[in-house]
Design an enzyme around this catalytic site. Structure first.
Site, short mmCIF file in Angstrom:
data_model
loop_
_atom_site.label_atom_id
_atom_site.label_comp_id
_atom_site.label_asym_id
_atom_site.label_seq_id
_atom_site.Cartn_x
_atom_site.Cartn_y
_atom_site.Cartn_z
N CYS A 434 0.84 -1.20 0.00
CA CYS A 434 0.00 0.00 0.00
C CYS A 434 0.88 1.25 0.00
CB CYS A 434 -0.92 -0.01 1.22
SG CYS A 434 -2.22 -1.25 1.15
N GLU A 436 4.16 1.16 2.07
CA GLU A 436 5.26 0.80 2.95
C GLU A 436 6.63 1.08 2.31
OE1 GLU A 436 1.91 -0.63 2.64
OE2 GLU A 436 2.89 -2.57 2.38
#
Length: 789
Positions: A434, A436
């Site tokens: 997402c 990270e």
């Protein structure tokens, strides 16, 4: 609408979109056969490698009609293999997967029969999932089952990493030489780990053979198909595929085409060795491919259209691979077919120069043309990024399907430097999954699960007692009415937070040890820096950097709850704590005045209001201080992220009403976005509030914004959108993404799903078809604030 630059791509895309995801039992069958043959005869890493080789030697090959890039995870598009060594599905699981309305996988009778007769008898008491449950404490089980936290490794393996450039410079024959050199340096006289190192390196070498066998098999298969092909154009294409597969993956790629095929072979290898979470990603694909592109364009052997066609074929390959099937809580925390392979485009080069090149623009054109859920596509925007590139990315984003997302290169680099990376490794890093952050090709950055911050506050208000489950989940820190001040309440919250993080990390330590000992990843270890030189597996600390993340969920919700309590109970004394608790217990029914006060007359996060935003910092800092710099079992450290996937919906389902006015069982806020309807002063106020968080101390934050199409229409709307991104990034914001869609259209799509099957929206760190979302998640997206400049 048929999409793609030519008839070939349109046909391949249609196939990818039309085939129903289904369970493939082939991998499970072959791995079971291999384990029966090898388990107990060799060390665990060697058994894993031999099983991987057996799979690559015997698996079904697939060359779809007219495709140019070859290789699938299963027998064909949308064919999802299972991983019984990690999670041995029951027959009931298969029934649920086959029959559920959303995110279903077809399971045929033969698959069910093989599962019952061959897979379950061997794996039901040997799987990693079984080991995990057998070794968790009752406290861990209670927290997991009642929505305090989730666990990523319960059904999927660790492996959150991204490719760097080494596979474009070396083939697997070269990697074998590196392994042989490392083997020659083992000190059997003085090194107590010599035997373990030998087995690990032996396993890596076998995996090199495995992926090369896979490539050679494809070369022979393409030749076989070419010999039967009557269409001369397709015959030449098949012979070119055969030629490419003779080169890669054994040798380094020589052409743009071979470079893409090399990546794809490695991708298939990594994602079928284990069902890693998140899926393997190509990282800085534009920068990896550009040297091949420039050389061939100059030589006259490649055109931009040739290159774009190959990229569009690669996009189809990504979209052909649904996320491995999930069940139970793991499905609730990530209910999507998307497997989070994420392509970073733009940013800067390893020597600090602007990283935008011709391939960067080709990738933007490809994502725009293809409009596929996978791969997830983002752009990295630095201070050196040309405005033309940012504007083109915004132009695509405002079309309303949620891609690309926007990331702050300068913030990412600083986040990585703060976490101890070298400047070179930081510049070559980026984001995946997402949002990270990680050092590409050099870091194991493992997401371990989501933490329900508002639920911990709810337990704090109830002396550690969970009114949903009827269990004493937390420690006794006092009842809500006993706290004489906000400060006393918040100290109790921090004690509860410490207690739950301790339980989570104690469980993580056991899970890490289980994977290190029982489920090494020798193939993945080949391509992650330092695993070969250390002779240590990726899952055991072999990577250069080893980071564990815990993802905080609901910062907007908990902030507004704290604001409601502090402002109304302690500061203004509008109502007592007893009255508030009674209102919460009754879901605000009969307490409409209190509900109106907490919803509409209380400072809220997302409005550039320091009263609320300082409380956001209280909650953020408490979470950060509790988690960051704890040691993991691989010699690395813990860090925090702020993202939810779909977990904010699940976490809300296991909670009573909240002090901010949220009703029982309703979703929490997602990412670092404000709670729904709380942000009332426009997008500039939202980014100012969000930027007060110290993003540079995290490993990633997620901010959603929603506009109606008219707000970002025309050149003025486009420039406003670009200016918002740049302004947020100047304030060190990590990430921002947009839904550009009309509320009424979403309501119509919810009521008439058959008429809106192509509608795509941005959910959290990914996009998804609106009709594939649960109603509660659809409602949450509909209710997001529609911003205007």
């Amino acid at each position: 609408m048929r999409r793609g630059m030519n008839e070939r791509v349109k046909k391949l895309r249609e196939q990818s979109m039309s085939v129903q995801p289904h369970i493939s039992i082939e991998r499970a069958t072959l791995m079971t056969e291999a384990y029966k043959k090898y388990a107990g005869t060799e060390a665990v890493p060697v058994v894993r490698a031999l099983a991987f080789k057996y799979f690559m030697e015997n698996r079904t090959l697939c060359i779809n009609e007219d495709e140019l890039i070859v290789g699938e995870k299963g027998e064909g598009p949308q064919s999802s293999p299972t991983f019984p060594e990690l999670c041995c599905h029951t027959l009931e699981d298969f029934t649920v997967m086959d029959s559920r309305e959303k995110i279903s996988f077809r399971v045929n009778d033969e698959t069910r029969k093989i599962q019952e007769e061959k897979i379950i008898p061997y794996w039901e008491n040997r799987s990693i999932r079984k080991m995990i449950y057998d070794h968790m404490t009752s406290d861990w089980i209670n927290c997991y089952e009642n929505g305090i936290f989730t666990e990523f490794m319960e059904q999927r393996g660790p492996g959150h990493t991204v490719a760097d450039g080494k596979m474009y410079k070396k083939g697997f024959l070269d990697f074998k030489k590196d392994i042989e050199e490392s083997l020659s340096k083992i000190d059997y006289m003085n090194d107590k780990e010599a035997y373990e190192k030998e087995n690990q390196l032996k396993a890596m070498s076998i995996c090199c053979d495995a992926i090369m066998i896979y490539g050679k098999r494809y070369s022979e298969y393409a030749k076989e198909l070419a010999s039967k092909e009557t269409n001369e154009v397709r015959k030449k294409e098949l012979l070119k595929i055969a030629e490419n597969c003779e080169v890669v993956p054994s040798h380094a790629p020589k052409t743009f085409y071979q470079a893409i095929q090399m990546y794809w072979f490695v991708h298939i290898g990594v994602t079928t060795e284990l069902n890693i979470w998140d899926a393997f990603s190509p990282g800085r694909l534009d920068q990896h491919l550009n040297p091949f592109y420039e050389k061939e364009v100059e030589e006259g052997t490649l055109t931009s259209d040739n290159a774009k066609e190959l990229l569009e074929c690669l996009w189809v390959k990504f979209n052909n691979q649904p996320a491995p099937p999930k069940v139970g809580i793991t499905l609730k925390e990530s209910g999507t077919y998307t497997d989070f392979a994420n392509i970073n485009t733009g940013g800067i080069t390893s020597d600090g120069h602007d990283g935008i090149n011709e391939v960067s623009y080709l990738i933007l054109d490809t994502m725009d043309e293809m409009k596929l859920l996978q791969p997830s596509s983002n752009v990295q925007i630095s201070k050196k990024t040309p405005h033309k590139f940012l504007k083109r990315a915004c132009e695509i984003s405002r079309k309303g399907w949620g891609q690309p997302a926007f990331y702050n290169t300068d913030a990412i680099i600083q986040e990585l430097l703060n976490a101890g990376k070298s400047i070179e490794d930081a510049r070559e890093g980026g984001t995946s999954g997402c949002v990270e952050t990680g050092a590409y090709g050099k870091e194991a950055y493992i997401l371990t699960g989501y933490l329900n911050l508002p639920k911990i506050l709810e337990l704090t208000l109830n002396d550690g007692y969970d009114k949903i489950s009827g269990k004493q989940l937390g420690i006794k820190t006092g009842k809500a009415e006993d706290f004489k001040s906000y400060e006393e309440l918040f100290e109790a919250f921090k004690k509860q937070l410490n207690y739950f993080v301790d339980i989570k990390i104690a469980g993580n330590n056991i899970i890490e040890s289980i994977y290190a000992k029982n489920m090494p990843s020798p193939f993945l270890s080949i391509i992650v820096s330092d695993c070969i030189s250390k002779a240590k597996d990726y899952n055991a600390g072999g990577a250069r950097y080893n980071t564990n993340y815990i993802q905080g969920v609901g910062i907007g919700t908990i902030t507004d709850c704290l604001s409601s309590i502090k402002y109304n109970v302690y500061d203004k004394k509008k109502f007592s704590m007893n009255e508030l608790m009674e209102a919460l217990d009754n879901n605000f029914e009969g307490y409409e005045q209190i509900h109106n006060i907490v919803l509409n007359k209380t400072p809220k996060y997302g409005n550039d209001d320091d009263y609320a935003d300082e409380l956001m910092l209280d909650a953020f800092n408490a979470f950060y201080n509790e988690v960051t710099d704890r040691r993991n079992m691989k010699g690395g450290y813990y860090r925090i992220n702020m993202l939810p996937t779909t977990c904010h919906v699940y976490f809300g389902e296991v909670m009573t009403a909240s002090a901010n006015g949220r009703l029982a069982n309703k979703p929490l806020s997602e990412g670092i976005s404000p709670a729904k309807g709380a942000d009332r002063n426009g997008p500039t106020s939202v980014v100012k509030s969000a930027a007060k968080m110290d993003h540079l101390r995290t490993g990633g934050t997620l901010l959603n914004q929603k506009f109606t199409p008219s707000v970002v229409a025309g050149d003025e709307g486009l420039e406003n959108m670009a200016a918002l991104v740049k302004s947020y990034f100047v304030m060190d914001g990590h990430h921002i993404q947009f839904n550009v869609v009309d509320r009424q259209l979403l309501i119509d799509a919810q009521n008439n799903p058959e008429e809106y099957k192509d509608l795509i929206v941005r959910v959290a760190g990914y996009s998804d078809h609106f009709h594939n979302l649960s109603k509660s998640l659809q409602d949450e997206i509909i209710e997001r604030t529609e911003q205007a400049f």
